[in-house]
Design an enzyme around this catalytic site. Structure first.
Site: not given
Length: 709
Positions: A561, A646, A681
């Site tokens: 991330s 995501d 995600h």
């Protein structure tokens, strides 16, 4: 067991060799080449950017799906020499998990609650017993049954009504983090017709057992933008919005105070917050503003007795604790309870009827401070390891002398303790059982300090198996994050044993941008100081090489991330330093994303990265944005992962980045993109499916090291 290093035998008559470059050449496999379609962004600040892979943004375009699938196939092909090893790694990781398991029960409102897992099942079973642990079991939710027929299934926000008859919960079946709230009758097992879509999944019951407050998301940006009130049986489309956050840099949420007396609405951005409160017995009343939002002022609130307690950075960079009467909540009425300290970060409080537990951080390590609210006496819990994590766990009852807390370290499995705050006696309720004979005494943990270029000392947590030789020839995986003030804790992972037992050391670089060393640590790694995050990580890598823990030929880096942004930045700045890099769901197209207010999270993060509509912020973020700084040069071996759905970092950022790297890189090192077509995600749902992602990452590392079993 010492690492076993032997030549790899390829499935396509690949001769054993020492480098990934030769392996790729021998395979004679051509990587996917993304089509280049010129897309010119409107000029901003006199600058025109061109993105030839912008078309990958069209999620529903069959051409995009075909490209992602081609990349997945290429990844499988390039790692085919370790396909069988990868499958064995998955079984090895899975084999350490106690499949039939149960959490430590906690008591809430007359019931004992716990979560259990059944052998061979992916999902939890949420249970309760009335009065005591010896009572008959009631199944609240069996997620295994609910998830049948879904490739992805996630349940969050379980919330039982005050009369114990109903449970509300959120379900996401796409991995887009857009949850539908459902309500189940726990007496009949019936699912009520109420279904509230496009929420965060969490909800809060008023004390009337029929009113639910919840947070709605913006349909396109996914910003948590409003709080609505739902009456059971009513049409959710008619639910009243009780608060709408007009500022698109803020998000909002709702919860009930631990005392169960107040419904509280919070609203906040990176640097500012505001709260509203309402008597939980009067759900049709009007919320009162606790204290109006102020620029650069953060505060959190909770309630006990005749006071509210406020944790705030008002005139206190590392935060302090205040109290105020129930009827005078404005800042002018706040009275200091715990003052600001320059060397201690006050992270939060847990209130009990006669005690207060304060979560603090000093020298990068967490501390739990116990204060007797009647006598004023206080003490700290002692943990006795050089690097560890201690945290307040589930403590829903105010009238208790027992503190439930969690403890773990790089060598100590996750442990749950009950601590009697009166007698100072602690009881280990449960420690994570690691199957396969794990013994913490066979592993060593260290806490080191690397010196950054500007003289700042950066903590590094490190673990390896006994017998690890500091001769500069051992493999080491360095992990980093460094954003949002998130402190990366030195926690235990049973998965990591697969690395350590094969000769790897594992290190965490506690770089600036996190909050390990206090609030200033965060402020020195954001906005116009963001590059400190990247140079700190590079300096930690250089330090580990200098101290002979590893070498450039055996140093690997990993981040996800915003930590994926870190990976993108360091491979641009120092591609020569790493043998291999894993970038998971990486945020790499900073300028484009921060200029697009329709993308989830963008507007709420201007205080973290800057607003590129301002020239100085635009120029600074463009100077480090990984996608904008890919040039013709050699890059290390890289594995990039993403999820098609995501919602945090859109899949097209890593996809475009890989396409551009393929075009520009001058080396023949591995460059792999793996897209989970069913996930977002957080990766795959289920406790076993997620291990396939870990097995892929480890197989990539072992492949580069020549470790085959």
């Amino acid at each position: 067991m010492k690492a076993t290093i032997i030549p790899l035998m390829a499935a396509v008559t690949l001769a054993a060799c020492n480098t990934a470059e030769k392996k790729q050449e021998k395979m004679n496999v051509t990587p996917p080449v993304a089509e280049k379609i010129r897309h010119e962004f409107p000029a901003i600040h006199g600058d025109v950017r061109v993105d030839e892979y912008y078309w990958l943004k069209e999620r529903d375009d069959p051409k995009v799906i075909a490209y992602l699938q081609a990349e997945n196939k290429y990844t499988d092909t390039m790692l085919s020499p370790v396909k069988e090893f990868r499958e064995k790694l998955y079984e090895e990781l899975k084999g350490r998990i106690k499949e039939k398991d149960e959490s430590v029960p906690y008591f809430l409102n007359g019931y004992v609650y716990y979560t259990r897992y059944e052998e061979g099942k992916e999902y939890p079973v949420y249970c309760r017993k009335k009065g005591s642990e010896s009572a008959p079991e009631e199944v609240v939710l069996n997620v295994n049954d609910m998830a049948k027929g879904y490739a992805f299934y996630n349940v969050v926000g379980l919330n039982v009504s005050p009369d114990n008859k109903l449970v509300a919960y959120g379900v996401d079946t796409v991995s887009r983090r857009k949850y539908t709230i459902h309500v189940k009758d726990l007496e009949t097992g019936e699912l009520l017709p109420d279904a509230i879509a496009n929420t965060t999944g969490g909800s809060t019951w008023a004390n009337d057992n029929k009113t639910l407050f919840y947070t709605r998301k913006n349909d396109s940006t996914l910003r948590s933008e409003s709080i609505s009130k739902h009456l059971l049986g009513a049409d959710p489309k008619a639910d009243k919005v009780v608060f709408f956050e007009k500022d698109d840099t803020y998000s909002t949420w709702v919860y009930k105070s631990k005392s169960r007396k107040y419904i509280i609405i919070g609203s906040g951005s990176t640097l500012s917050s505001e709260y509203r409160y309402l008597d939980a017995d009067r759900p049709d009343g009007t919320f009162n503003v606790f204290h109006p939002r102020e620029k650069d002022m953060l505060y959190d609130i909770d309630h006990r007795g005749d006071k509210f307690y406020v944790v705030t950075n008002y005139n206190a960079k590392n935060f302090r604790l205040m109290e105020t009467p129930l009827d005078k909540t404005g800042k002018d009425n706040w009275k200091e309870v715990i003052p600001h300290r320059t060397d201690v970060l006050l992270e939060g409080i847990e209130l009990f009827s006669n005690y207060m537990v304060v979560s603090e951080r000093k020298n990068g390590l967490s501390q739990l401070r116990i204060i007797n609210s009647l006598s004023g006496q206080e003490h700290y819990l002692d943990f006795g390891e050089p690097a560890y994590v201690a945290y307040v766990s589930t403590n829903p009852e105010m009238d208790s002398k027992q503190l439930r807390y969690g403890y773990t370290s790089l060598t100590t499995p996750n442990s749950t303790f009950d601590y009697n705050m009166d007698t100072k006696e602690k009881e280990l309720k449960k420690q994570q059982e690691v199957l396969g004979g794990y013994d913490p005494k066979n592993y060593v943990t260290e806490r080191l300090f690397a010196t950054a270029a500007d003289g700042t000392r950066v903590p590094v947590s490190l673990v390896y198996k006994k017998g690890f030789e500091k001769n500069g020839q051992q493999p080491l995986l360095l992990y980093g994050y460094g954003s949002y003030g998130n402190s990366i804790e030195p926690f235990f992972s049973s998965n990591r044993i697969s690395l350590l037992d094969r000769g790897f050391a594992y290190a965490i670089a506690h770089i600036r941008g996190g909050q390990e060393m206090g609030r200033q640590w965060y402020e020195d790694g954001k906005m116009f100081k963001k590059k400190n995050t990247f140079t700190d990580f590079i300096d930690c890598g250089e330090y580990l090489i200098k101290e002979k823990y590893t070498s450039r030929e055996h140093l690997y880096a990993m981040g996800g991330s915003a930590g994926g942004l870190l990976m993108g930045a360091v491979v641009n700045m120092r591609p020569d330093l790493w043998k291999g890099v894993i970038a998971a769901v990486p945020f790499v197209d900073v300028v484009t994303t921060m200029l697009d207010a329709s993308i989830p999270l963008t507007t709420s993060e201007y205080d973290e990265w800057g607003n590129p509509n301002n020239k100085d912020a635009y120029e600074y973020m463009k100077s480090y944005s990984p996608y904008d700084n890919v040039v013709k040069k050699a890059y290390p071996n890289m594995l990039v992962t993403t999820g098609l759905h995501d919602s945090q970092v859109q899949y097209f950022e890593p996809a475009k980045w890989v396409a551009k790297l393929r075009e520009m890189k001058t080396d023949s090192n591995l460059l792999l993109l793996e897209t989970n077509m069913d996930a977002g995600h957080g990766g795959a749902s289920g406790r076993f499916k997620a291990l396939k992602d870990v097995a892929l990452q480890y197989a990539f590392l072992f492949y580069l090291e020549g470790i085959s079993k």
